[in-house]
Design an enzyme around this catalytic site. Sequence first.
Site, PDB file in Angstrom:
ATOM      1  N   SER A 109      -7.963 -11.543  54.000  1.00  0.00           N
ATOM      2  CA  SER A 109      -6.749 -11.895  53.251  1.00  0.00           C
ATOM      3  C   SER A 109      -5.514 -11.528  54.059  1.00  0.00           C
ATOM      4  CB  SER A 109      -6.738 -11.113  51.932  1.00  0.00           C
ATOM      5  OG  SER A 109      -5.506 -11.266  51.270  1.00  0.00           O
ATOM      6  N   SER A 110      -4.381 -12.123  53.688  1.00  0.00           N
ATOM      7  CA  SER A 110      -3.100 -11.710  54.270  1.00  0.00           C
ATOM      8  C   SER A 110      -2.266 -10.912  53.273  1.00  0.00           C
ATOM      9  CB  SER A 110      -2.292 -12.947  54.694  1.00  0.00           C
ATOM     10  OG  SER A 110      -3.004 -13.709  55.634  1.00  0.00           O
ATOM     11  N   THR A 164      -0.560 -17.367  44.668  1.00  0.00           N
ATOM     12  CA  THR A 164      -0.479 -15.909  44.676  1.00  0.00           C
ATOM     13  C   THR A 164       0.785 -15.391  44.010  1.00  0.00           C
ATOM     14  OG1 THR A 164      -1.743 -16.069  46.682  1.00  0.00           O
ATOM     15  CG2 THR A 164      -0.567 -14.007  46.378  1.00  0.00           C
ATOM     16  N   GLU A 218     -10.599 -19.000  46.955  1.00  0.00           N
ATOM     17  CA  GLU A 218     -10.453 -18.038  48.064  1.00  0.00           C
ATOM     18  C   GLU A 218     -11.517 -18.211  49.140  1.00  0.00           C
ATOM     19  OE1 GLU A 218      -7.727 -16.252  48.134  1.00  0.00           O
ATOM     20  OE2 GLU A 218      -7.339 -15.741  46.059  1.00  0.00           O
TER      21      GLU A 218
HETATM   22  O1  DON Z   1      -5.470 -13.810  50.459  1.00  0.00           O
HETATM   23  C1  DON Z   1      -4.736 -14.579  51.085  1.00  0.00           C
HETATM   24  O2  DON Z   1      -4.286 -14.340  52.175  1.00  0.00           O
HETATM   25  C2  DON Z   1      -4.358 -15.901  50.427  1.00  0.00           C
HETATM   26  N1  DON Z   1      -5.400 -16.320  49.536  1.00  0.00           N
HETATM   27  C3  DON Z   1      -3.036 -15.767  49.725  1.00  0.00           C
HETATM   28  C4  DON Z   1      -2.574 -17.078  49.150  1.00  0.00           C
HETATM   29  C5  DON Z   1      -1.137 -17.157  48.831  1.00  0.00           C
HETATM   30  O3  DON Z   1      -0.378 -16.238  49.070  1.00  0.00           O
HETATM   31  C6  DON Z   1      -0.645 -18.437  48.261  1.00  0.00           C
HETATM   32  N2  DON Z   1       0.756 -18.335  47.913  1.00  0.00           N
HETATM   33  N3  DON Z   1       1.671 -18.959  48.197  1.00  0.00           N
END
Ligand code: DON
Length: 569
Positions: free
Chosen positions: A448-449, A377, A416
């Site tokens: 999601s976070s 991300t 995802e």
């Molecule tokens: O949407 C989410 O919560 C995760 N897919 C985010 C992934 C993420 O932040 C990876 N980074 N370090």
Amino acid sequence: MTLARTPRISILFTVLLLLGGCAATNPQQPGSLAVASAHPLATQAGLRALEAGGNAFDAAIATAAVLSVVEPYSAGLGGGGFWLLQQPDQQTTLVDAREKAPAASTRDMYLDANGEVHPDKLSINGPLAAGIPGQPGAFAYINEHYAERPLRANLQDAIRIARQGFHVDQRYHELAEWRREVMQRYPATRQTFLVDGKVPPVGALIRQPALADTLEALADRGWDGFYDGPVAQQLVSDVQAAGGIWQLQDLKDYTIVERQPVVIHYDDATLWTTPPPSSGGIALAQMFGMMQQRPFDEVFPDTPADDPVARTHYLVEVMRRAYRDRAIYLGDPDYTDIPVKHLLDPAYLGKRMANLKPGQATPSQSLEGDLDSGTHTTHLSVMDADGRKVSATLSINLPFGSAFLSSGTGVLLNDEMDDFAIKPGVPNAYGLVGGEANSIAPGKRPLSSMTPTIMTSDDRTAIIGTPGGSRIITMVYLGLLDVLDGKSAEATVSDPRFHHQYLPDVIQHEPDTFTPEQKTALEAMGYELRDVGRHYGNMQLILRDRESGETTAAADPRGIGQAVVKPVR
Ligand code: DON
């Protein structure tokens, strides 16, 4: 001190789910341009867009487009994200470009014949892990509705860099090493991102000509350049040939949704942040609400609010309670009834905090029963001289996503689907558990976070966000508390981090967050501490002092990003 100055029972605490947020206050005076992103080439592309007469929305697209080329490990055309857009009069909207589950997906698709999670980790590795991407749609949609320049102008830097190449940096090197074994499985991935099956050295050139062509198709034909026609056909054919379940109709059916942001009032601050299918906004609203219902100085009348042990104890208990509700109640609002009003009711939040005993950790399992169970991300922050603001967090999930690159289109697919609860109670890659509200269904968006946020208080305006999986929400929370405490942009993004997510029932922290004495004091209260053994997050922050108009920005020192502010006269 933010924790201490909170009024005991605040009449200011209301959480509104309103398009456009709260009543506008003073529109921002003309001021500075600012871009903070996870890569210098992306920040420079955003600045160029602003200097060429584009607004913050043009700049955000230009920045994100370059990130999708130079950070293949973080975000890209094969992923999705959440874009918080704010106009100078504070009208605010959330553009939901989260991936959607393909039509052929099923609730138990990652389980074996015995109902156990398949050992091949199919929700993480390979094309079966990929949801239908939203990122190309976000570019086309935001460009059409909010930007001033043609889409081609906003994609041009990304197209050039994809064709000419960019140099491997230390971050690429480390994240590719982490995913190397899976990346080796897919010929196009191996050929594009590895050399002889090994991670290329720092300085090596990575060219992505197929991705440049796909970006060209998007620049020429907008939305249909990706979701219909030759690119879509090629993508589906590559995915199916490798065992994936995408169909052409999935791409045709993909939609961007504009949602009302969560708006939080806390003391003199107003925060705009992400609604479901991100859990970030509801969790932040709960955490700030719990602080107002049972303030620090009520729990610890004789302890200063900056006492590191008491502060950690208090904030961890707040975090724990919010993540418990995340696990049970949150999911895609188009598929699940989320009891938002109830979750944000001050009386409920006060009740949740009532069992916090000073000096004693609350075991996560003891939190059951308060309610009937109904159920790598990247981030960029942009501000233009007229006060338009963008906070966008974009993702393909784990580093290099599913590691499957569609050879014909150069698109690296996300993983995802692992953000769904693939089996109730089974933790995902971030250790998060979930239930029915976040189960897999065709067309549904995984919870999601990601928590891109904009905040305005009497003193300051902040545009903030970070990657970091489940820890995103607590990083943004701690960052906002720092901003409210008057810390500089630099200090805020640098501060050591800690995190609690209900389960596992441990305080996760960076290696240098606590002294040995602080650890001992927390352990004596019943906390288990887990040093995660590395630094995490990559926060991008823009701050504007509302009285002087002075703007500052900072990129997290844990990453290789760049933050630039340019005054405009
Ligand atoms: O949407 C989410 O919560 C995760 N897919 C985010 C992934 C993420 O932040 C990876 N980074 N370090």
